[in-house]
Design a protein around this motif. Structure first.
Motif, PDB file in Angstrom:
ATOM      1  N   ALA A   1       0.819  -1.209   0.000  1.00 47.06           N
ATOM      2  CA  ALA A   1       0.000   0.000   0.000  1.00 47.06           C
ATOM      3  C   ALA A   1       0.856   1.264   0.000  1.00 47.06           C
ATOM      4  N   GLY A   2       1.891   1.286   0.874  1.00 47.56           N
ATOM      5  CA  GLY A   2       2.661   2.504   1.049  1.00 47.56           C
ATOM      6  C   GLY A   2       3.713   2.759  -0.007  1.00 47.56           C
ATOM      7  N   GLU A   3       4.454   1.712  -0.386  1.00 52.86           N
ATOM      8  CA  GLU A   3       5.564   1.896  -1.325  1.00 52.86           C
ATOM      9  C   GLU A   3       5.117   1.860  -2.781  1.00 52.86           C
ATOM     10  N   ILE A   4       4.093   1.050  -3.076  1.00 57.30           N
ATOM     11  CA  ILE A   4       3.671   0.888  -4.480  1.00 57.30           C
ATOM     12  C   ILE A   4       2.279   1.467  -4.723  1.00 57.30           C
ATOM     13  N   GLY A   5       1.469   1.554  -3.684  1.00 57.83           N
ATOM     14  CA  GLY A   5       0.139   2.137  -3.841  1.00 57.83           C
ATOM     15  C   GLY A   5      -0.862   1.222  -4.501  1.00 57.83           C
ATOM     16  N   VAL A   6      -0.684  -0.088  -4.320  1.00 54.81           N
ATOM     17  CA  VAL A   6      -1.549  -1.055  -4.986  1.00 54.81           C
ATOM     18  C   VAL A   6      -3.009  -0.883  -4.574  1.00 54.81           C
ATOM     19  N   HIS A   7      -3.264  -0.671  -3.297  1.00 56.45           N
ATOM     20  CA  HIS A   7      -4.625  -0.666  -2.787  1.00 56.45           C
ATOM     21  C   HIS A   7      -5.491   0.451  -3.379  1.00 56.45           C
ATOM     22  N   GLY A   8      -4.858   1.566  -3.703  1.00 61.02           N
ATOM     23  CA  GLY A   8      -5.627   2.695  -4.210  1.00 61.02           C
ATOM     24  C   GLY A   8      -5.587   2.872  -5.710  1.00 61.02           C
ATOM     25  N   LEU A   9      -5.045   1.888  -6.430  1.00 59.90           N
ATOM     26  CA  LEU A   9      -4.883   2.046  -7.882  1.00 59.90           C
ATOM     27  C   LEU A   9      -6.177   2.412  -8.595  1.00 59.90           C
ATOM     28  N   ALA A  10      -7.282   1.743  -8.257  1.00 62.33           N
ATOM     29  CA  ALA A  10      -8.539   1.941  -8.973  1.00 62.33           C
ATOM     30  C   ALA A  10      -9.549   2.768  -8.178  1.00 62.33           C
ATOM     31  N   LEU A  11      -9.082   3.430  -7.122  1.00 58.10           N
ATOM     32  CA  LEU A  11      -9.983   4.248  -6.309  1.00 58.10           C
ATOM     33  C   LEU A  11      -9.864   5.714  -6.707  1.00 58.10           C
ATOM     34  N   PRO A  12     -10.972   6.463  -6.662  1.00 58.37           N
ATOM     35  CA  PRO A  12     -10.926   7.889  -7.020  1.00 58.37           C
ATOM     36  C   PRO A  12     -10.008   8.679  -6.088  1.00 58.37           C
ATOM     37  N   GLU A  13      -9.433   9.731  -6.614  1.00 62.11           N
ATOM     38  CA  GLU A  13      -8.516  10.552  -5.825  1.00 62.11           C
ATOM     39  C   GLU A  13      -9.216  11.198  -4.640  1.00 62.11           C
ATOM     40  N   GLU A  14     -10.501  11.507  -4.772  1.00 66.91           N
ATOM     41  CA  GLU A  14     -11.216  12.165  -3.675  1.00 66.91           C
ATOM     42  C   GLU A  14     -11.333  11.265  -2.446  1.00 66.91           C
ATOM     43  N   TYR A  15     -11.119   9.945  -2.630  1.00 61.26           N
ATOM     44  CA  TYR A  15     -11.178   9.018  -1.504  1.00 61.26           C
ATOM     45  C   TYR A  15      -9.790   8.463  -1.160  1.00 61.26           C
ATOM     46  N   GLY A  16      -8.764   9.168  -1.574  1.00 57.30           N
ATOM     47  CA  GLY A  16      -7.403   8.774  -1.227  1.00 57.30           C
ATOM     48  C   GLY A  16      -6.751   7.828  -2.212  1.00 57.30           C
ATOM     49  N   GLY A  17      -7.407   7.558  -3.345  1.00 50.98           N
ATOM     50  CA  GLY A  17      -6.852   6.650  -4.336  1.00 50.98           C
ATOM     51  C   GLY A  17      -5.999   7.358  -5.373  1.00 50.98           C
ATOM     52  N   ALA A  18      -5.524   6.569  -6.336  1.00 57.22           N
ATOM     53  CA  ALA A  18      -4.662   7.116  -7.390  1.00 57.22           C
ATOM     54  C   ALA A  18      -5.457   7.591  -8.598  1.00 57.22           C
ATOM     55  N   GLY A  19      -6.759   7.287  -8.630  1.00 51.63           N
ATOM     56  CA  GLY A  19      -7.588   7.732  -9.742  1.00 51.63           C
ATOM     57  C   GLY A  19      -7.397   6.928 -11.007  1.00 51.63           C
ATOM     58  N   GLY A  20      -6.811   5.737 -10.903  1.00 54.00           N
ATOM     59  CA  GLY A  20      -6.634   4.886 -12.078  1.00 54.00           C
ATOM     60  C   GLY A  20      -7.880   4.082 -12.379  1.00 54.00           C
ATOM     61  N   SER A  21      -7.715   3.052 -13.182  1.00 56.97           N
ATOM     62  CA  SER A  21      -8.850   2.218 -13.581  1.00 56.97           C
ATOM     63  C   SER A  21      -8.600   0.776 -13.159  1.00 56.97           C
ATOM     64  N   PHE A  22      -9.575  -0.064 -13.435  1.00 56.13           N
ATOM     65  CA  PHE A  22      -9.432  -1.481 -13.104  1.00 56.13           C
ATOM     66  C   PHE A  22      -8.334  -2.130 -13.930  1.00 56.13           C
ATOM     67  N   ARG A  23      -7.931  -1.521 -15.035  1.00 54.58           N
ATOM     68  CA  ARG A  23      -6.846  -2.080 -15.848  1.00 54.58           C
ATOM     69  C   ARG A  23      -5.556  -2.135 -15.025  1.00 54.58           C
ATOM     70  N   GLU A  24      -5.265  -1.071 -14.294  1.00 59.44           N
ATOM     71  CA  GLU A  24      -4.053  -1.045 -13.474  1.00 59.44           C
ATOM     72  C   GLU A  24      -4.171  -2.032 -12.309  1.00 59.44           C
ATOM     73  N   LEU A  25      -5.347  -2.082 -11.701  1.00 64.59           N
ATOM     74  CA  LEU A  25      -5.543  -3.019 -10.597  1.00 64.59           C
ATOM     75  C   LEU A  25      -5.403  -4.456 -11.078  1.00 64.59           C
ATOM     76  N   ALA A  26      -5.862  -4.736 -12.290  1.00 62.90           N
ATOM     77  CA  ALA A  26      -5.751  -6.090 -12.842  1.00 62.90           C
ATOM     78  C   ALA A  26      -4.289  -6.494 -13.008  1.00 62.90           C
ATOM     79  N   VAL A  27      -3.426  -5.550 -13.360  1.00 65.37           N
ATOM     80  CA  VAL A  27      -1.990  -5.839 -13.461  1.00 65.37           C
ATOM     81  C   VAL A  27      -1.454  -6.272 -12.101  1.00 65.37           C
ATOM     82  N   ALA A  28      -1.851  -5.548 -11.047  1.00 69.70           N
ATOM     83  CA  ALA A  28      -1.396  -5.894  -9.702  1.00 69.70           C
ATOM     84  C   ALA A  28      -1.930  -7.259  -9.279  1.00 69.70           C
ATOM     85  N   LEU A  29      -3.177  -7.551  -9.575  1.00 69.94           N
ATOM     86  CA  LEU A  29      -3.759  -8.838  -9.217  1.00 69.94           C
ATOM     87  C   LEU A  29      -3.081  -9.981  -9.971  1.00 69.94           C
ATOM     88  N   GLU A  30      -2.721  -9.730 -11.223  1.00 72.53           N
ATOM     89  CA  GLU A  30      -2.020 -10.771 -11.987  1.00 72.53           C
ATOM     90  C   GLU A  30      -0.676 -11.091 -11.351  1.00 72.53           C
TER      91      GLU A  30
END
Length: 390
Positions: A56-85
């Motif tokens: 979570a802290g060094e790579i930011g995996v947990h917030g990849l697909a979460l909106p920035e207004e809620y502390g996320g990176a504002g990315g999409s599920f595409r980025e999260l899918a890379v992390a899950l893979e």
């Protein structure tokens, strides 16, 4: 909308996704080998908290697909899918699927801004683990009004990572219709019994609610739609993990066949071995296309129908994973059948994943309904069995 023609460029990996993959693969190679997976799975939490915090802290995996207004990176599920893979490649036992995919998606899909502001920042930073109850399997949880608010009573079984989750998002029956409720672990009133499962790297639990205090999330009557959307997100996330497991098995096989010799030759030079590996590669690449397209549809519904793409990917990726782990064991011969070799961990994960969000037959039946195919259940199942490639 069912999209049949897809621009291949939409499925290509971006530079940012490629960099994320490289960073994660290097990080997990150092922190999450077979021995670490065994130790973490057997621990009291079922995962390494320090590894969770670093993801979570060094790579930011947990917030990849979460909106920035809620502390996320504002990315999409595409980025999260890379992390899950990549976490699926090493069987990382961290509760990413339950917290970051299921619970986070449930909060976002509920449309409850107050609930999102309260809990999503904790999920994004990794300080809060969460899961859903009564989603994967119908529970008997009932919500009733108490003197100080809502109370939950009943049971929900086989809750992923339910034993240690800090936040439970529960689908329950309320007097005004089905609703979604949030129940925090420190509120009390919940008994958690871990289930003994085939796959030790993905824990599940039986939850018994005994008047547990809860907060309603979203509007009354909207829970069924939220649940269906969350399950499609879960299926899509699971296919990314399955793809990672397939890729690991194939890479391990390629490394093995150039090291193992018979009759003075590398076994990888034998034509029969080449054919089997080529067939496996085709299945893995088909799984990659299906999983990537499902993630694209979830990130951008204009690209196609998410529920159709998720169901199709679930069928393709489950079959590919089953084939990959079977070859993983058989090619390694006697050592592949031992507990010391990591192959059995992938066999367990593959078998358990096949039923986590429904079997392949279940997915085929849902797809038949989405595509407007008419027929009774036995006819659809017979057709699916006679054409497994579909």
């Amino acid at each position: 909308m069912i999209q049949l023609d897809v621009d291949p460029e939409l499925l290509r990996q971006t530079d940012e996704q490629r960099q994320l993959r490289d960073v994660l693969r290097e990080f997990l190679a150092q922190t999450c080998g077979p021995e670490e997976v065994r130790e973490q799975s057997a621990g009291p939490r079922g995962f390494d908290r320090s590894l969770w915090d670093r993801l979570a802290g060094e790579i930011g995996v947990h917030g990849l697909a979460l909106p920035e207004e809620y502390g996320g990176a504002g990315g999409s599920f595409r980025e999260l899918a890379v992390a899950l893979e990549e976490t699926g490649r090493v069987l990382c036992p961290a509760p990413l699927l339950s917290s970051v995919v299921l619970a986070a998606h449930a909060l976002l899909a509920s449309g409850d801004r107050r609930a999102c502001e309260r809990w999503l920042p904790g999920i994004a930073t990794g300080t809060l683990t969460a899961t859903v109850a009564g989603f994967l399997h119908s529970g008997t949880v009932v919500a009733e009004r108490g003197p100080d608010g809502w109370l939950l009573r009943g049971e929900a079984d086989f809750v992923p990572d339910g034993e240690g989750a800090d936040l439970l998002l529960v689908a329950a029956r309320a007097p005004d219709g089905p609703r979604l409720f949030a129940c925090e672990s420190d509120a009390g009133g919940v008994d958690r019994t871990p289930r003994r499962l085939l796959d030790p790297t993905r824990r599940q639990a039986l939850l018994r609610f005994r008047g547990a205090p809860a907060v309603p999330v979203g509007d009354a009557g909207e829970a069924p739609g939220v649940v269906e959307g969350v399950l499609d997100a879960g299926r899509t996330g699971l296919t990314a993990e399955q793809l990672g497991g397939c890729a690991h098995a194939l890479d391990a096989l390629l490394e093995f066949v150039v090291q193992r010799t018979q009759f003075g030759r590398q076994i990888g030079s034998f034509q029969a071995v080449k054919h089997r590996l080529a067939d496996l590669l085709v299945e893995v690449e088909a799984a990659r296309s299906a999983s990537t397209y499902a993630a694209l549809c979830l990130a951008d519904p204009d690209a196609g129908e998410p529920r159709v793409a998720a169901g199709a990917a679930a069928v393709v990726c489950s079959a590919a994973y089953r084939r990959a782990v079977a070859e993983y064991v058989q090619f390694h011969g006697g050592i592949g059948f031992t507990w010391e070799h990591p192959a059995h961990l992938y066999v367990r994960r593959a078998r358990a994943d096949e039923a986590l969000f429904g079997t392949s037959d279940d997915h085929r039946l849902r797809l038949a309904g989405f595509l407007g195919l008419v027929g009774d259940r036995s006819q659809v199942v017979d057709r699916a069995a006679s054409h497994p490639e579909h």
